[in-house]
Scaffold this motif. Sequence first.
Motif, PDB file in Angstrom:
ATOM      1  N   ASP A  47       0.794  -1.203  -0.068  1.00 47.90           N
ATOM      2  CA  ASP A  47       0.077  -0.029   0.084  1.00 47.90           C
ATOM      3  C   ASP A  47       0.869   1.446  -0.015  1.00 47.90           C
ATOM      4  O   ASP A  47       0.572   2.344  -0.720  1.00 47.90           O
ATOM      5  CB  ASP A  47      -1.111   0.175   1.034  1.00 47.90           C
ATOM      6  CG  ASP A  47      -0.548  -0.456   2.417  1.00 47.90           C
ATOM      7  OD1 ASP A  47       0.657  -0.795   2.726  1.00 47.90           O
ATOM      8  OD2 ASP A  47      -1.349  -0.420   3.472  1.00 47.90           O
ATOM      9  N   ASP A  50       1.936   1.473  -3.602  1.00 56.28           N
ATOM     10  CA  ASP A  50       0.835   2.150  -4.456  1.00 56.28           C
ATOM     11  C   ASP A  50       0.649   3.470  -4.473  1.00 56.28           C
ATOM     12  O   ASP A  50       0.359   4.389  -5.114  1.00 56.28           O
ATOM     13  CB  ASP A  50      -0.354   1.498  -4.052  1.00 56.28           C
ATOM     14  CG  ASP A  50      -0.663   0.025  -4.834  1.00 56.28           C
ATOM     15  OD1 ASP A  50       0.115  -0.569  -5.406  1.00 56.28           O
ATOM     16  OD2 ASP A  50      -1.325  -0.760  -3.821  1.00 56.28           O
ATOM     17  N   ASN A 136      -3.848   0.506   7.912  1.00 53.86           N
ATOM     18  CA  ASN A 136      -3.250   0.313   6.702  1.00 53.86           C
ATOM     19  C   ASN A 136      -2.728   1.502   6.404  1.00 53.86           C
ATOM     20  O   ASN A 136      -2.645   2.566   7.267  1.00 53.86           O
ATOM     21  CB  ASN A 136      -4.099  -0.010   5.649  1.00 53.86           C
ATOM     22  CG  ASN A 136      -5.548   0.787   5.398  1.00 53.86           C
ATOM     23  OD1 ASN A 136      -5.457   2.008   5.744  1.00 53.86           O
ATOM     24  ND2 ASN A 136      -6.554   0.118   5.377  1.00 53.86           N
ATOM     25  N   ASN A 138      -3.268   3.652   3.925  1.00 51.22           N
ATOM     26  CA  ASN A 138      -4.249   4.763   3.497  1.00 51.22           C
ATOM     27  C   ASN A 138      -4.862   5.390   4.924  1.00 51.22           C
ATOM     28  O   ASN A 138      -4.990   6.745   4.924  1.00 51.22           O
ATOM     29  CB  ASN A 138      -5.457   4.029   2.975  1.00 51.22           C
ATOM     30  CG  ASN A 138      -4.874   3.497   1.587  1.00 51.22           C
ATOM     31  OD1 ASN A 138      -3.914   3.925   0.944  1.00 51.22           O
ATOM     32  ND2 ASN A 138      -5.812   2.485   0.963  1.00 51.22           N
TER      33      ASN A 138
END
Length: 149
Positions: A47, A50, A136, A138
């Motif tokens: 993540d 990303d 996470n 995010n």
Amino acid sequence: MYIEEINLLIKEMYKYGDKINDGVLEKDLKLFVDIFEKNFNVILPNDYLDFLKNFNGIEFNGFIIYGVDKDLLSITTHNHINGLIEFNTIFYENEYQKKYIFLGENNISWYVYDIKLGVYFELDNPSGTKINEFANFNDMLKSFIEHAI
């Protein structure tokens, strides 16, 4: 995801004549991942990778998310980049800190990924006491941006 928060950050940065860095090219990201894993024997979380594909780090209002080190990039960035490899090399001088990947900071906190637990934390700087836990990257980024703005 964190799109709404990023858009707020972009608007806020624009007020001050700043722009957020573009994402990292795939070939630069691959080189970065290879070098990071070779140097630290640690796999970077997907993540976070990303995020780098969309934005190569953030630096605003004293809040920093580390990006791909400038010497590994084949494109010019809008803003200064605090490189993940460079800063983790410094943090890893302390044996205890090797349990984390340091992803960012502000004046009073570090944003880290606990390698064994697979969990993101905000730690007090300098004590290392856990302040917040995030499911996470995010969620950590949302909190980061809310405090930066």
